[in-house]
Design a protein around this motif. Sequence first.
Motif, PDB file in Angstrom:
ATOM      1  N   ASP A 456     -47.071  84.437 -36.595  1.00  0.00           N
ATOM      2  CA  ASP A 456     -45.890  83.642 -36.244  1.00  0.00           C
ATOM      3  C   ASP A 456     -45.130  83.296 -37.526  1.00  0.00           C
ATOM      4  N   ALA A 457     -43.871  83.725 -37.600  1.00  0.00           N
ATOM      5  CA  ALA A 457     -43.046  83.449 -38.784  1.00  0.00           C
ATOM      6  C   ALA A 457     -42.407  82.072 -38.742  1.00  0.00           C
ATOM      7  N   GLY A 458     -42.560  81.367 -37.628  1.00  0.00           N
ATOM      8  CA  GLY A 458     -41.925  80.062 -37.483  1.00  0.00           C
ATOM      9  C   GLY A 458     -40.569  80.135 -36.806  1.00  0.00           C
ATOM     10  N   PHE A 459     -40.141  81.342 -36.474  1.00  0.00           N
ATOM     11  CA  PHE A 459     -38.883  81.543 -35.756  1.00  0.00           C
ATOM     12  C   PHE A 459     -39.011  82.820 -34.937  1.00  0.00           C
ATOM     13  N   ASN A 460     -38.032  83.063 -34.066  1.00  0.00           N
ATOM     14  CA  ASN A 460     -38.043  84.255 -33.222  1.00  0.00           C
ATOM     15  C   ASN A 460     -37.026  85.252 -33.768  1.00  0.00           C
ATOM     16  N   PRO A 461     -37.480  86.378 -34.350  1.00  0.00           N
ATOM     17  CA  PRO A 461     -36.538  87.321 -34.970  1.00  0.00           C
ATOM     18  C   PRO A 461     -35.819  88.234 -33.974  1.00  0.00           C
ATOM     19  N   GLU A 462     -36.280  88.299 -32.743  1.00  0.00           N
ATOM     20  CA  GLU A 462     -35.686  89.230 -31.775  1.00  0.00           C
ATOM     21  C   GLU A 462     -34.268  88.786 -31.400  1.00  0.00           C
ATOM     22  N   GLY A 463     -33.338  89.743 -31.462  1.00  0.00           N
ATOM     23  CA  GLY A 463     -31.968  89.469 -31.046  1.00  0.00           C
ATOM     24  C   GLY A 463     -31.157  88.661 -32.036  1.00  0.00           C
ATOM     25  N   VAL A 464     -31.575  88.619 -33.310  1.00  0.00           N
ATOM     26  CA  VAL A 464     -30.860  87.840 -34.322  1.00  0.00           C
ATOM     27  C   VAL A 464     -30.165  88.786 -35.299  1.00  0.00           C
ATOM     28  N   LEU A 465     -28.871  88.556 -35.500  1.00  0.00           N
ATOM     29  CA  LEU A 465     -28.070  89.321 -36.456  1.00  0.00           C
ATOM     30  C   LEU A 465     -27.645  88.385 -37.581  1.00  0.00           C
ATOM     31  N   THR A 466     -27.771  88.854 -38.831  1.00  0.00           N
ATOM     32  CA  THR A 466     -27.345  88.054 -39.986  1.00  0.00           C
ATOM     33  C   THR A 466     -26.287  88.818 -40.770  1.00  0.00           C
ATOM     34  N   ALA A 467     -25.438  88.068 -41.455  1.00  0.00           N
ATOM     35  CA  ALA A 467     -24.402  88.682 -42.297  1.00  0.00           C
ATOM     36  C   ALA A 467     -24.039  87.700 -43.400  1.00  0.00           C
ATOM     37  N   GLY A 468     -23.731  88.227 -44.568  1.00  0.00           N
ATOM     38  CA  GLY A 468     -23.378  87.399 -45.707  1.00  0.00           C
ATOM     39  C   GLY A 468     -21.875  87.289 -45.893  1.00  0.00           C
ATOM     40  N   LEU A 469     -21.457  86.131 -46.402  1.00  0.00           N
ATOM     41  CA  LEU A 469     -20.064  85.903 -46.766  1.00  0.00           C
ATOM     42  C   LEU A 469     -19.988  85.577 -48.244  1.00  0.00           C
ATOM     43  N   SER A 470     -18.856  85.858 -48.860  1.00  0.00           N
ATOM     44  CA  SER A 470     -18.621  85.467 -50.243  1.00  0.00           C
ATOM     45  C   SER A 470     -17.344  84.639 -50.278  1.00  0.00           C
ATOM     46  N   LEU A 471     -17.490  83.361 -50.584  1.00  0.00           N
ATOM     47  CA  LEU A 471     -16.352  82.455 -50.576  1.00  0.00           C
ATOM     48  C   LEU A 471     -15.852  82.230 -51.998  1.00  0.00           C
ATOM     49  N   PRO A 472     -14.609  82.534 -52.283  1.00  0.00           N
ATOM     50  CA  PRO A 472     -14.078  82.271 -53.624  1.00  0.00           C
ATOM     51  C   PRO A 472     -13.986  80.769 -53.890  1.00  0.00           C
TER      52      PRO A 472
END
Length: 812
Positions: A456-472
Amino acid sequence: MHILHDFKFAKRQIAKRPGFAAAVILTLALGIGANSAIFSMINGLMLKPLPYPEGEQLVAVYNTYPKMGLPNAGVSVPDYIDRRDRTEVFQSTAMYTWNGMNLTGEGNPERLLALRTTPSLFEVLRIKPMLGRTLGEEHAEIGNDRAVVLSHGLWQAAFGAREGIVGEDIRLNGEPYEVVGVMPAGFVFPNQNVQLWMPFAFTPQQMSDEERGREFSNMIARLKPGASTEQAQQQVDRIHEINRERAPAGVAEFWANSGFGGRVVNYREELIGELRGPLWLLQVAVAFVLLIACANVANLMLARVTARRRELSVRKAMGAASRRIVAQILCESGLLALLGGFAGLLVAWYGLELLTLAGLGSTNELFDIRLDGTVFAFALGIAMTTGVLFGVVPALAAVRGNTAEVLKEGGRSASSGRGAQLTRSTLVVAQVAIAAMLLVGSGLLIRSFMELQGTDAGFNPEGVLTAGLSLPDNPYDDPAAMRDFHDRLVARLEAIPGVVAAGMTNVAPFEGGNSQSSYSIEGYEPGPGENSPHGMVRRADSGYFEAMEIPVLSGRAFTPEDGPDNPVAVIDEILARRYFPDENPIGRRIGFDDEENPEWFTVVGVVGTVKHSGLDEQVSKETYYLPIRNAAVGSPTLVLRTAMPPAGLIDPLREAVREIDPQLPLTRIRTMEEMIDVSLQTRRAPMLLLMVFAGVALALSAIGIYGVLAYSVSQRTGELGVRMALGARIGDILQLVMRQGGRLVAIGLALGLVAALALTGMISSQLYGVSRFDPFVLIGVVVFLGLIAALACLIPAWRAACVNPIEALRYE
């Protein structure tokens, strides 16, 4: 002349039996190819020079807090200056930190990974630019640091390889930067993802003692000729001893309680990291596979020599010296080994591709991993060595025995003596033992990997999408602007069809972030010899906990009402158990008890413990969460939970961000399952490869058992016919042959298990949740290998039982 004659004779002998030659060459190709593929990895990572002049003089320097479980920490500017100015072993030093920059004005905005570095970096690495110049000392001054050096790839892709780009301005985060140079093709530092190098100009504040503890940068240095890493470590330690003596009492106490100091490590060792262990493990495994291959080939050669006993005896009777016969047989085995070596290089070429696909090896293009002259020489060397290994026993067997007795037989039989049979049996026992060792190793890794995947990672990874942003910095360095941006973007993301929850954090689990900080608990005083609490710190919003399905154990998560006038925090269950074992932490305050600017956060919730770096992480350090809405976070990560396949959200996600701010590029778009999968590569690759090698060893062992028993049956045809003529039943013959093979297998299994128990310490660091003495694996190996061996024994046993007594007596 003898050598040339022996070589021609060996060619003729091999050509007479193409089936025999093919079996030997293919068997050797597997063993030599596997060894060469793994060696090419070891050669590229550990033996070849780094692509910098005198690269072995490079060292990485860290701050370290061993008593706080932090062996490698970043370096503060004052620490860097101390080591730069007060050591005698460093020829040159450099400090660098990571930066994300948005390139605009060249079509669509593009997110680039930049390295902000002291100009001395290029002196440390001793690499000159292809165009223009590198950063100069004048660029290390505040106000004169708007300069940039381009990577060769960026120069080609974004600027059309224009030589006139040097001296021009490009826009990064909306600001002009002068291009002063372009690096040559193939230059990589610290990895191929970096496309820009910019000046790191120190401010007076950064150089002051108050800045100690702000450790967000890395340090690299070049040792003077003749200096060692140990000498550098001693001098860095001495600097910290002097600093402790003059530090304020509170700071000195913190340093003593945390074990604070510096750590100097060879730069190559730092780059290789955890790959060293798996690579050496696999090299040992494929060496065992090669030994099994040699044993099989030796058995084949013994059988061939036995079949030629009459021919060899005739030659001896006609005056051929024993050494000439030995030389000819060794020449034949050497030629077969050489052909097996060339075939092995083809296997190695494909094998290297498979190793890379399996995730073994570094993705850093600093390392040149390929089949080169060194690997060719290695393959040739082990080919010749194996030629001697499997050729010497048959060669010696060829000159033993009574020539007259063989000639008296008149060619009726080519039976071999007890010595040859004992040799064959010994080789089979060795094959079974080695196969058992490899099967135990692969079985333990498979069990370990299964345990890890079920963690158990402590969260559910199924169906999760991540993306990074770069804010000036402009306008997002203002907390009010950040809150407005956050609320508008999250609302827009939640409106995307198929999105169940959307949130934002400064760094997602398995993303590689290691943000940690000391903090205070209101009313809590550390005991003697203890420092203030120290834990992982994360910025998040309420949508983050919902999207990741991190359970809220008590209290609540963040809400939009948690503004700067209502500072709150969420803690994990480790922190709650450690510092509030007998009370409810809701309502208590944690924060930063700075005398000049204290900052306190009221605990409003307790959430489950999350594994941040890997499924095999033994989480011992607490985590506390602060609202991301109230802070200017330059590179936030978006987290979306969806009821549809996550890949279908990528285009709508891009469109949503474009609507909020068209100048913001999305980066690092990955599913959480992909991130976990990448984190498992260093465990999956050794498991899969060792499983393959164990399978090859098992197959070769089964072939060896079959070959020995089949040959034994052919030699005992007459005896078996007599037994059957005297009344022996089929079951008696089956039992006779099976007992012979079973005895060899039992001995091999016993020796193999004993050796496996002794050698599995090599993989103990790769095991998770499984003992290296796991009875399930040991029993499984015995049963599985026993069944395969029984099948290998059964075929020649059945053939023996089906012998026609009349035909057998005629044969005799």
